[in-house]
Enzyme design. Structure first.
Site, PDB file in Angstrom:
ATOM      1  N   TRP A  87       0.816  -1.217   0.000  1.00 46.63           N
ATOM      2  CA  TRP A  87       0.000   0.000   0.000  1.00 46.63           C
ATOM      3  C   TRP A  87       0.854   1.273   0.000  1.00 46.63           C
ATOM      4  CZ3 TRP A  87      -2.926  -3.272  -1.495  1.00 46.63           C
ATOM      5  CH2 TRP A  87      -3.888  -3.995  -0.813  1.00 46.63           C
ATOM      6  N   ASN A 202      -7.215  -0.771  -4.657  1.00 45.93           N
ATOM      7  CA  ASN A 202      -7.312  -2.165  -4.243  1.00 45.93           C
ATOM      8  C   ASN A 202      -8.759  -2.631  -4.303  1.00 45.93           C
ATOM      9  OD1 ASN A 202      -6.657  -4.735  -2.971  1.00 45.93           O
ATOM     10  ND2 ASN A 202      -7.622  -3.892  -1.134  1.00 45.93           N
ATOM     11  N   GLU A 203      -9.036  -3.510  -5.264  1.00 39.71           N
ATOM     12  CA  GLU A 203     -10.335  -4.148  -5.438  1.00 39.71           C
ATOM     13  C   GLU A 203     -11.504  -3.169  -5.517  1.00 39.71           C
ATOM     14  OE1 GLU A 203      -9.249  -8.494  -3.488  1.00 39.71           O
ATOM     15  OE2 GLU A 203     -10.746  -7.251  -2.474  1.00 39.71           O
ATOM     16  N   TYR A 280     -10.623 -15.655  -3.990  1.00 42.46           N
ATOM     17  CA  TYR A 280     -10.763 -16.174  -2.639  1.00 42.46           C
ATOM     18  C   TYR A 280     -12.004 -17.070  -2.581  1.00 42.46           C
ATOM     19  CZ  TYR A 280      -7.181 -12.877  -1.292  1.00 42.46           C
ATOM     20  OH  TYR A 280      -5.983 -12.203  -1.199  1.00 42.46           O
ATOM     21  N   GLU A 320      -3.652 -11.709  -6.334  1.00 44.81           N
ATOM     22  CA  GLU A 320      -3.934 -12.115  -4.949  1.00 44.81           C
ATOM     23  C   GLU A 320      -4.526 -13.507  -4.935  1.00 44.81           C
ATOM     24  OE1 GLU A 320      -6.170  -9.890  -2.125  1.00 44.81           O
ATOM     25  OE2 GLU A 320      -5.446  -7.938  -2.837  1.00 44.81           O
ATOM     26  N   TRP A 362      -0.931 -14.088  -1.312  1.00 45.79           N
ATOM     27  CA  TRP A 362      -1.363 -13.258  -0.186  1.00 45.79           C
ATOM     28  C   TRP A 362      -1.238 -14.117   1.065  1.00 45.79           C
ATOM     29  CZ3 TRP A 362      -3.252  -8.182   0.008  1.00 45.79           C
ATOM     30  CH2 TRP A 362      -3.760  -7.772   1.250  1.00 45.79           C
TER      31      TRP A 362
END
Length: 404
Positions: A87, A202-203, A280, A320, A362
Protein backbone atom coordinates in the site's frame (compact mmCIF):
# COMPACT_ATOMS: atom_id res chain seq x y z
CA UNK A 1 27.53 -36.24 11.75
CA UNK A 2 29.68 -37.69 8.98
CA UNK A 3 32.32 -35.59 7.27
CA UNK A 4 30.24 -35.55 4.08
CA UNK A 5 27.09 -34.40 5.90
CA UNK A 6 29.07 -31.78 7.80
CA UNK A 7 30.56 -30.52 4.53
CA UNK A 8 27.11 -30.32 2.92
CA UNK A 9 25.74 -28.45 5.92
CA UNK A 10 28.63 -25.96 5.87
CA UNK A 11 28.26 -25.50 2.12
CA UNK A 12 24.54 -24.91 2.47
CA UNK A 13 25.10 -22.26 5.14
CA UNK A 14 27.74 -20.62 2.97
CA UNK A 15 25.41 -20.47 -0.03
CA UNK A 16 22.58 -19.04 2.09
CA UNK A 17 24.86 -16.36 3.52
CA UNK A 18 26.11 -15.57 0.04
CA UNK A 19 22.54 -15.18 -1.24
CA UNK A 20 21.65 -12.90 1.67
CA UNK A 21 24.79 -10.79 1.27
CA UNK A 22 24.34 -10.47 -2.48
CA UNK A 23 20.70 -9.51 -1.97
CA UNK A 24 21.85 -6.58 0.16
CA UNK A 25 23.79 -5.00 -2.69
CA UNK A 26 21.71 -2.36 -4.50
CA UNK A 27 20.74 -3.65 -7.93
CA UNK A 28 20.86 -1.75 -11.19
CA UNK A 29 17.20 -1.96 -12.21
CA UNK A 30 15.61 -1.08 -15.52
CA UNK A 31 11.92 -0.28 -16.00
CA UNK A 32 9.64 -3.21 -16.74
CA UNK A 33 7.74 -2.54 -19.98
CA UNK A 34 5.23 -4.36 -22.18
CA UNK A 35 5.54 -5.72 -25.72
CA UNK A 36 3.35 -8.12 -27.67
CA UNK A 37 1.08 -8.95 -24.73
CA UNK A 38 3.91 -9.70 -22.31
CA UNK A 39 6.20 -7.97 -19.85
CA UNK A 40 9.74 -7.30 -21.02
CA UNK A 41 12.84 -6.28 -19.14
CA UNK A 42 15.92 -5.12 -21.03
CA UNK A 43 14.34 -6.47 -24.21
CA UNK A 44 13.78 -10.00 -22.82
CA UNK A 45 10.55 -11.61 -21.55
CA UNK A 46 9.91 -10.92 -17.86
CA UNK A 47 8.10 -13.56 -15.81
CA UNK A 48 8.02 -13.47 -12.04
CA UNK A 49 6.87 -15.00 -8.81
CA UNK A 50 5.67 -12.38 -6.35
CA UNK A 51 3.89 -11.69 -3.09
CA UNK A 52 1.72 -9.26 -1.17
CA UNK A 53 2.80 -7.48 2.02
CA UNK A 54 0.32 -4.61 2.37
CA UNK A 55 1.56 -3.66 5.87
CA UNK A 56 5.07 -2.46 5.05
CA UNK A 57 4.69 1.31 5.27
CA UNK A 58 2.52 1.02 8.37
CA UNK A 59 5.12 -1.08 10.19
CA UNK A 60 8.07 1.02 8.97
CA UNK A 61 6.67 4.15 10.65
CA UNK A 62 8.38 2.90 13.82
CA UNK A 63 12.15 2.79 13.10
CA UNK A 64 12.59 0.00 15.65
CA UNK A 65 10.22 -2.18 13.61
CA UNK A 66 11.78 -1.59 10.19
CA UNK A 67 13.83 -4.76 10.48
CA UNK A 68 10.58 -6.65 9.75
CA UNK A 69 10.40 -5.04 6.30
CA UNK A 70 14.05 -5.91 5.73
CA UNK A 71 13.49 -9.47 6.94
CA UNK A 72 10.67 -10.09 4.48
CA UNK A 73 12.56 -8.61 1.54
CA UNK A 74 15.66 -10.61 2.49
CA UNK A 75 13.85 -13.92 2.85
CA UNK A 76 11.70 -13.30 -0.23
CA UNK A 77 14.72 -12.45 -2.35
CA UNK A 78 16.52 -15.57 -1.12
CA UNK A 79 13.77 -17.80 -2.58
CA UNK A 80 13.51 -15.91 -5.85
CA UNK A 81 10.50 -13.67 -5.26
CA UNK A 82 10.99 -10.52 -7.33
CA UNK A 83 7.77 -8.46 -7.11
CA UNK A 84 5.94 -7.21 -4.01
CA UNK A 85 2.56 -5.48 -3.89
CA UNK A 86 1.99 -3.07 -1.01
CA UNK A 87 0.00 0.00 0.00
CA UNK A 88 1.00 3.59 -0.77
CA UNK A 89 -1.98 4.87 1.20
CA UNK A 90 -3.20 5.26 4.75
CA UNK A 91 -6.02 7.76 4.94
CA UNK A 92 -7.00 9.19 8.31
CA UNK A 93 -6.80 7.26 11.57
CA UNK A 94 -3.71 5.82 13.24
CA UNK A 95 -0.37 6.26 11.45
CA UNK A 96 -2.10 8.06 8.59
CA UNK A 97 -0.03 8.99 5.57
CA UNK A 98 -2.76 11.42 4.45
CA UNK A 99 -4.12 13.06 7.59
CA UNK A 100 -6.72 15.05 5.67
CA UNK A 101 -7.03 15.97 1.98
CA UNK A 102 -3.64 17.22 0.86
CA UNK A 103 -2.15 17.12 4.38
CA UNK A 104 0.53 14.46 4.93
CA UNK A 105 2.58 13.13 7.82
CA UNK A 106 6.20 13.38 6.67
CA UNK A 107 7.20 10.70 9.18
CA UNK A 108 4.89 8.19 7.46
CA UNK A 109 6.04 9.26 4.00
CA UNK A 110 9.60 8.57 5.10
CA UNK A 111 8.47 5.08 6.11
CA UNK A 112 7.29 4.55 2.52
CA UNK A 113 10.63 5.95 1.34
CA UNK A 114 12.30 3.24 3.41
CA UNK A 115 10.13 0.50 1.88
CA UNK A 116 10.99 1.63 -1.65
CA UNK A 117 14.68 1.98 -0.82
CA UNK A 118 14.84 -1.40 0.93
CA UNK A 119 13.07 -3.14 -1.95
CA UNK A 120 15.74 -1.82 -4.28
CA UNK A 121 18.48 -3.08 -1.96
CA UNK A 122 17.11 -6.60 -2.33
CA UNK A 123 16.31 -6.44 -6.03
CA UNK A 124 12.54 -6.59 -5.52
CA UNK A 125 10.14 -4.52 -7.60
CA UNK A 126 7.02 -2.94 -6.16
CA UNK A 127 3.41 -2.58 -7.19
CA UNK A 128 2.10 0.40 -5.20
CA UNK A 129 -1.64 0.88 -4.67
CA UNK A 130 -3.09 4.39 -4.29
CA UNK A 131 -6.31 3.78 -2.30
CA UNK A 132 -8.50 1.09 -0.78
CA UNK A 133 -12.04 0.15 -1.72
CA UNK A 134 -12.52 -0.98 1.89
CA UNK A 135 -12.45 0.92 5.18
CA UNK A 136 -9.11 -0.54 6.25
CA UNK A 137 -6.50 2.25 6.24
CA UNK A 138 -9.23 4.76 5.39
CA UNK A 139 -10.19 3.90 1.84
CA UNK A 140 -12.92 5.50 -0.22
CA UNK A 141 -15.13 5.82 2.89
CA UNK A 142 -12.57 8.18 4.44
CA UNK A 143 -12.50 10.29 1.27
CA UNK A 144 -16.30 10.48 1.43
CA UNK A 145 -16.21 11.51 5.10
CA UNK A 146 -13.70 14.22 4.33
CA UNK A 147 -16.03 15.58 1.65
CA UNK A 148 -19.02 15.46 4.00
CA UNK A 149 -16.99 17.34 6.61
CA UNK A 150 -16.35 20.01 3.98
CA UNK A 151 -20.08 20.36 3.34
CA UNK A 152 -20.16 18.46 0.04
CA UNK A 153 -23.53 16.77 -0.54
CA UNK A 154 -22.90 13.01 -0.70
CA UNK A 155 -25.38 10.20 -1.39
CA UNK A 156 -23.21 7.13 -0.80
CA UNK A 157 -19.62 5.92 -0.65
CA UNK A 158 -19.85 5.18 -4.36
CA UNK A 159 -19.91 8.93 -5.02
CA UNK A 160 -16.14 8.44 -4.73
CA UNK A 161 -16.23 7.47 -8.42
CA UNK A 162 -18.34 10.37 -9.71
CA UNK A 163 -18.13 13.40 -7.40
CA UNK A 164 -15.71 16.06 -8.67
CA UNK A 165 -14.47 16.99 -5.20
CA UNK A 166 -13.71 13.38 -4.33
CA UNK A 167 -12.01 12.81 -7.67
CA UNK A 168 -9.81 15.84 -7.03
CA UNK A 169 -8.86 14.51 -3.58
CA UNK A 170 -7.79 11.28 -5.24
CA UNK A 171 -5.84 12.96 -8.05
CA UNK A 172 -4.04 15.17 -5.55
CA UNK A 173 -2.98 12.09 -3.61
CA UNK A 174 -1.78 10.35 -6.76
CA UNK A 175 0.25 13.40 -7.72
CA UNK A 176 1.74 13.63 -4.23
CA UNK A 177 2.89 10.00 -4.28
CA UNK A 178 4.08 9.84 -7.88
CA UNK A 179 6.15 13.02 -7.59
CA UNK A 180 7.47 12.24 -4.10
CA UNK A 181 11.24 12.73 -3.74
CA UNK A 182 12.57 9.78 -1.75
CA UNK A 183 14.51 11.13 1.24
CA UNK A 184 16.77 8.05 1.29
CA UNK A 185 17.57 7.53 -2.40
CA UNK A 186 17.17 11.13 -3.55
CA UNK A 187 15.11 9.85 -6.47
CA UNK A 188 11.56 10.85 -7.37
CA UNK A 189 9.17 7.91 -7.28
CA UNK A 190 8.18 8.56 -10.89
CA UNK A 191 11.81 8.07 -11.92
CA UNK A 192 12.48 4.98 -9.78
CA UNK A 193 12.45 1.67 -11.64
CA UNK A 194 12.17 -0.16 -8.30
CA UNK A 195 8.47 0.59 -8.71
CA UNK A 196 7.19 -1.79 -11.37
CA UNK A 197 3.64 -0.46 -11.49
CA UNK A 198 1.00 1.75 -9.94
CA UNK A 199 -2.42 0.39 -8.95
CA UNK A 200 -5.44 2.68 -9.12
CA UNK A 201 -7.32 1.01 -6.29
CA UNK A 202 -7.31 -2.17 -4.24
CA UNK A 203 -10.34 -4.15 -5.44
CA UNK A 204 -12.66 -1.39 -6.71
CA UNK A 205 -16.34 -2.22 -6.22
CA UNK A 206 -19.53 -0.23 -6.83
CA UNK A 207 -22.89 -1.20 -5.35
CA UNK A 208 -24.69 1.62 -7.14
CA UNK A 209 -23.95 0.29 -10.63
CA UNK A 210 -23.42 -3.42 -11.19
CA UNK A 211 -22.92 -2.95 -14.95
CA UNK A 212 -19.33 -1.86 -14.40
CA UNK A 213 -19.74 1.40 -16.29
CA UNK A 214 -19.29 3.73 -13.30
CA UNK A 215 -16.00 2.14 -12.25
CA UNK A 216 -14.95 1.93 -15.90
CA UNK A 217 -15.46 5.67 -16.43
CA UNK A 218 -13.53 6.42 -13.24
CA UNK A 219 -10.68 4.09 -14.24
CA UNK A 220 -10.46 5.76 -17.65
CA UNK A 221 -10.24 9.24 -16.13
CA UNK A 222 -7.71 8.26 -13.48
CA UNK A 223 -5.56 6.17 -15.80
CA UNK A 224 -5.30 9.12 -18.17
CA UNK A 225 -4.33 11.34 -15.25
CA UNK A 226 -1.64 8.98 -13.92
CA UNK A 227 -0.08 8.60 -17.34
CA UNK A 228 -0.09 12.39 -17.80
CA UNK A 229 2.33 12.75 -14.87
CA UNK A 230 4.22 9.46 -15.20
CA UNK A 231 4.62 7.76 -18.56
CA UNK A 232 7.48 5.51 -17.44
CA UNK A 233 5.71 3.15 -15.06
CA UNK A 234 3.19 0.45 -15.81
CA UNK A 235 -0.37 0.92 -14.58
CA UNK A 236 -3.11 -1.50 -13.55
CA UNK A 237 -6.54 -1.05 -11.98
CA UNK A 238 -6.50 -3.49 -9.04
CA UNK A 239 -9.48 -5.54 -10.18
CA UNK A 240 -10.54 -8.93 -8.88
CA UNK A 241 -11.75 -10.08 -12.29
CA UNK A 242 -15.55 -9.90 -12.01
CA UNK A 243 -17.29 -9.73 -15.38
CA UNK A 244 -19.81 -7.00 -16.19
CA UNK A 245 -22.20 -5.98 -18.94
CA UNK A 246 -19.78 -5.71 -21.86
CA UNK A 247 -19.76 -9.50 -22.32
CA UNK A 248 -22.87 -10.88 -20.55
CA UNK A 249 -22.07 -14.49 -21.42
CA UNK A 250 -18.94 -14.20 -19.29
CA UNK A 251 -20.96 -13.56 -16.11
CA UNK A 252 -21.38 -17.32 -15.76
CA UNK A 253 -17.79 -17.40 -14.47
CA UNK A 254 -18.54 -14.98 -11.61
CA UNK A 255 -19.07 -16.62 -8.20
CA UNK A 256 -22.83 -16.11 -8.30
CA UNK A 257 -22.83 -12.34 -7.93
CA UNK A 258 -21.32 -9.13 -9.30
CA UNK A 259 -19.44 -6.26 -7.63
CA UNK A 260 -19.89 -3.44 -10.13
CA UNK A 261 -16.79 -3.95 -12.27
CA UNK A 262 -16.24 -5.12 -15.83
CA UNK A 263 -13.00 -7.03 -16.31
CA UNK A 264 -13.13 -6.82 -20.10
CA UNK A 265 -14.00 -3.19 -20.82
CA UNK A 266 -11.87 -1.67 -18.06
CA UNK A 267 -8.75 -3.59 -18.97
CA UNK A 268 -9.20 -2.50 -22.58
CA UNK A 269 -8.54 1.09 -21.52
CA UNK A 270 -5.52 2.18 -23.53
CA UNK A 271 -3.62 3.58 -20.55
CA UNK A 272 -3.99 0.33 -18.55
CA UNK A 273 -0.92 -1.82 -19.20
CA UNK A 274 -1.92 -5.17 -17.71
CA UNK A 275 -4.88 -7.05 -16.29
CA UNK A 276 -5.20 -8.59 -12.82
CA UNK A 277 -7.41 -11.07 -11.04
CA UNK A 278 -7.79 -12.03 -7.40
CA UNK A 279 -9.51 -15.16 -6.07
CA UNK A 280 -10.76 -16.17 -2.64
CA UNK A 281 -13.08 -19.14 -3.16
CA UNK A 282 -13.18 -19.77 0.59
CA UNK A 283 -14.83 -16.33 0.97
CA UNK A 284 -16.70 -16.18 -2.34
CA UNK A 285 -18.13 -19.71 -2.18
CA UNK A 286 -18.73 -20.35 1.52
CA UNK A 287 -20.01 -23.78 2.39
CA UNK A 288 -18.71 -25.40 -0.78
CA UNK A 289 -16.14 -28.16 -0.51
CA UNK A 290 -12.44 -27.99 -1.35
CA UNK A 291 -12.94 -29.65 -4.73
CA UNK A 292 -15.67 -27.22 -5.79
CA UNK A 293 -13.64 -24.23 -4.69
CA UNK A 294 -10.55 -25.43 -6.54
CA UNK A 295 -12.58 -26.14 -9.66
CA UNK A 296 -13.94 -22.58 -9.52
CA UNK A 297 -10.44 -21.10 -9.29
CA UNK A 298 -9.23 -23.19 -12.22
CA UNK A 299 -12.16 -21.96 -14.35
CA UNK A 300 -11.51 -18.40 -13.12
CA UNK A 301 -7.87 -18.56 -14.18
CA UNK A 302 -8.57 -20.23 -17.52
CA UNK A 303 -11.33 -17.83 -18.53
CA UNK A 304 -9.32 -14.70 -17.73
CA UNK A 305 -6.16 -16.04 -19.30
CA UNK A 306 -8.13 -16.63 -22.51
CA UNK A 307 -9.51 -13.08 -22.30
CA UNK A 308 -6.02 -11.64 -21.85
CA UNK A 309 -4.75 -13.64 -24.80
CA UNK A 310 -7.55 -13.05 -27.29
CA UNK A 311 -9.61 -10.00 -26.28
CA UNK A 312 -7.64 -7.69 -24.02
CA UNK A 313 -4.25 -8.58 -25.50
CA UNK A 314 -2.22 -7.46 -22.51
CA UNK A 315 -0.10 -9.16 -19.84
CA UNK A 316 -2.03 -10.89 -17.09
CA UNK A 317 -1.19 -11.28 -13.37
CA UNK A 318 -2.86 -13.33 -10.63
CA UNK A 319 -2.37 -10.56 -8.08
CA UNK A 320 -3.93 -12.11 -4.95
CA UNK A 321 -4.54 -15.68 -3.85
CA UNK A 322 -4.09 -17.68 -0.69
CA UNK A 323 -5.68 -20.11 1.73
CA UNK A 324 -6.81 -19.07 5.19
CA UNK A 325 -5.90 -20.86 8.40
CA UNK A 326 -9.40 -19.91 9.55
CA UNK A 327 -11.04 -22.21 7.02
CA UNK A 328 -12.81 -25.28 8.48
CA UNK A 329 -10.55 -28.29 8.21
CA UNK A 330 -7.46 -26.18 7.48
CA UNK A 331 -4.08 -27.90 7.50
CA UNK A 332 -0.65 -26.84 6.37
CA UNK A 333 -0.56 -29.60 3.78
CA UNK A 334 -3.94 -28.46 2.41
CA UNK A 335 -2.66 -24.91 2.08
CA UNK A 336 0.52 -26.04 0.37
CA UNK A 337 -1.45 -28.25 -1.99
CA UNK A 338 -3.80 -25.37 -2.87
CA UNK A 339 -0.98 -22.88 -3.49
CA UNK A 340 0.94 -25.45 -5.50
CA UNK A 341 -2.14 -26.07 -7.64
CA UNK A 342 -2.42 -22.36 -8.36
CA UNK A 343 1.29 -22.24 -9.21
CA UNK A 344 0.90 -25.13 -11.62
CA UNK A 345 -1.93 -23.32 -13.42
CA UNK A 346 0.14 -20.14 -13.65
CA UNK A 347 3.21 -21.94 -14.94
CA UNK A 348 1.36 -24.07 -17.48
CA UNK A 349 -0.58 -21.12 -18.86
CA UNK A 350 2.58 -19.00 -19.01
CA UNK A 351 4.27 -21.79 -20.92
CA UNK A 352 1.37 -22.11 -23.36
CA UNK A 353 0.95 -18.42 -24.16
CA UNK A 354 2.58 -15.03 -23.88
CA UNK A 355 0.25 -13.17 -21.52
CA UNK A 356 0.46 -14.90 -18.12
CA UNK A 357 3.33 -13.14 -16.35
CA UNK A 358 3.12 -14.37 -12.76
CA UNK A 359 1.30 -14.69 -9.47
CA UNK A 360 1.44 -12.91 -6.11
CA UNK A 361 0.56 -14.93 -3.03
CA UNK A 362 -1.36 -13.26 -0.19
CA UNK A 363 0.54 -12.67 2.03
CA UNK A 364 4.05 -12.74 3.52
CA UNK A 365 4.84 -11.41 6.98
CA UNK A 366 7.79 -11.27 9.34
CA UNK A 367 8.10 -12.91 12.73
CA UNK A 368 6.36 -11.14 15.60
CA UNK A 369 3.48 -9.67 13.58
CA UNK A 370 0.57 -11.54 15.16
CA UNK A 371 -1.52 -8.37 15.41
CA UNK A 372 -1.58 -8.22 11.59
CA UNK A 373 -2.57 -11.86 11.05
CA UNK A 374 -5.62 -12.36 8.82
CA UNK A 375 -5.43 -16.14 8.44
CA UNK A 376 -3.52 -16.00 5.16
CA UNK A 377 -0.18 -15.03 6.69
CA UNK A 378 2.98 -16.88 5.64
CA UNK A 379 6.19 -16.43 7.66
CA UNK A 380 8.88 -17.87 5.41
CA UNK A 381 11.32 -18.61 8.24
CA UNK A 382 8.62 -20.54 10.12
CA UNK A 383 6.93 -22.28 7.18
CA UNK A 384 9.71 -24.20 5.40
CA UNK A 385 7.38 -26.38 3.33
CA UNK A 386 5.52 -23.36 1.97
CA UNK A 387 8.77 -21.47 1.45
CA UNK A 388 10.08 -24.46 -0.48
CA UNK A 389 7.20 -24.61 -2.93
CA UNK A 390 7.29 -20.82 -3.39
CA UNK A 391 11.02 -21.06 -4.16
CA UNK A 392 10.42 -23.89 -6.63
CA UNK A 393 7.84 -21.77 -8.47
CA UNK A 394 10.31 -18.87 -8.61
CA UNK A 395 12.91 -21.10 -10.21
CA UNK A 396 10.41 -22.47 -12.75
CA UNK A 397 9.21 -19.02 -13.80
CA UNK A 398 12.79 -17.74 -14.12
CA UNK A 399 13.80 -20.75 -16.19
CA UNK A 400 10.73 -20.39 -18.39
CA UNK A 401 11.49 -16.72 -19.06
CA UNK A 402 15.01 -17.64 -20.15
CA UNK A 403 13.70 -20.26 -22.53
CA UNK A 404 11.33 -17.90 -24.34
Amino acid sequence: MSCLCRLSWILGIFILLQVVCEARVPRAMSFVATSNNQFVLNGAPFLFNGFNSYWMMNVAVDPSERHKVSEVFRDASAIGLTVCRTWAFSDGGDKALQISPGVYDERVFQALDFVVSEARQYGIRLVLSFVNNYNDFGGKAQYVQWAKNAGVPINSDDDFYTNDVLKKYYKDHVQKVVTRLNTITGMAYKDDSTIMAWELMNEPRCQEDYSGKTVNDWAQEMATFVKSIDSQHLLEIGMEGFYGDSMPDKKQFNPGYQVGTDFISSNQIKEIDFATIHAYPDLWLPGQGEDSQLAFVQRWISSHWTDAQTTIRKPFVFAEFGKSKKDPGYSLSARDSYINNIYSNIYNDARNGETFAGGMVWQIMAQGMESYYDGYEIVLSQDPSTAGLIGAQSQKMTALARSL
